[in-house]
Design an enzyme around this catalytic site. Structure first.
Site, PDB file in Angstrom:
ATOM      1  N   GLY A 127     -23.627  22.880  -9.555  1.00  0.00           N
ATOM      2  CA  GLY A 127     -23.521  21.704  -8.705  1.00  0.00           C
ATOM      3  C   GLY A 127     -24.884  21.146  -8.350  1.00  0.00           C
ATOM      4  O   GLY A 127     -25.134  20.797  -7.198  1.00  0.00           O
ATOM      5  N   HIS A 128     -25.777  21.082  -9.350  1.00  0.00           N
ATOM      6  CA  HIS A 128     -27.111  20.542  -9.137  1.00  0.00           C
ATOM      7  C   HIS A 128     -27.743  20.180 -10.479  1.00  0.00           C
ATOM      8  O   HIS A 128     -27.206  20.488 -11.536  1.00  0.00           O
ATOM      9  CB  HIS A 128     -27.995  21.550  -8.392  1.00  0.00           C
ATOM     10  CG  HIS A 128     -28.240  22.816  -9.146  1.00  0.00           C
ATOM     11  ND1 HIS A 128     -27.435  23.925  -8.999  1.00  0.00           N
ATOM     12  CD2 HIS A 128     -29.176  23.147 -10.060  1.00  0.00           C
ATOM     13  CE1 HIS A 128     -27.876  24.885  -9.792  1.00  0.00           C
ATOM     14  NE2 HIS A 128     -28.930  24.439 -10.445  1.00  0.00           N
ATOM     15  N   ALA A 129     -28.884  19.524 -10.405  1.00  0.00           N
ATOM     16  CA  ALA A 129     -29.715  19.224 -11.571  1.00  0.00           C
ATOM     17  C   ALA A 129     -31.129  19.678 -11.246  1.00  0.00           C
ATOM     18  O   ALA A 129     -31.462  19.935 -10.080  1.00  0.00           O
ATOM     19  CB  ALA A 129     -29.697  17.730 -11.879  1.00  0.00           C
TER      20      ALA A 129
END
Length: 137
Positions: free
Chosen positions: A55-57
């Site tokens: 749930g991130h980059a």
């Protein structure tokens, strides 16, 4: 941040050495397998099947993910398209470049997710808000 072509991302084969006496396999990741120097290694385990991780980059960090045991899905997003990969073989891994949103889901019982990454932990390298990620494209 430029948009990554998700079609250019694919599973990478990890060299596998099979024992001629049937005692199992050995896979090796050395400097010619990954396009970066490994600076951090971590693994996820005991993840409930209805949970998701990621749930991130990352702005700069590159990541190589392997299902050492069991299976799970990795959903990649470049801000305008999504692509899903099922990891279920310890001799295949997914190389995720920087600038790609990632979510891990559908963990099977007993799955172990190994991550080899290109840099040490740096909170400033994370984009944790999806709307912020999309606006950076």
């Amino acid at each position: 941040m430029s948009q990554v072509d998700l079609e250019s991302i694919s599973l990478l084969e990890i060299p596998k050495i099979s024992d001629p006496d049937g005692r199992g396999n050995l896979s090796v990741i050395e400097k010619d397998v990954l396009p970066f120097t490994i600076k951090r290694v971590y693994y996820l385990y005991d993840v409930p099947s209805d949970s998701s991780r990621g749930g991130h980059a990352h702005k700069e960090l590159k990541q190589f993910i392997i299902a050492l045991s069991g299976s799970f899905d990795v959903v990649l997003d470049n801000g305008s398209a999504r692509r899903s990969f099922t990891l279920n073989r310890p001799n295949k891994g997914l190389l995720i470049p920087s600038g790609v949103w990632r979510e891990l889901e559908n963990f099977s019982a007993g799955s172990v997710c190994l991550s080899l990454v290109s840099d040490y932990y740096n909170e400033d390298d994370y984009i944790r808000d999806y709307n912020e990620f999309r606006s950076s494209k």
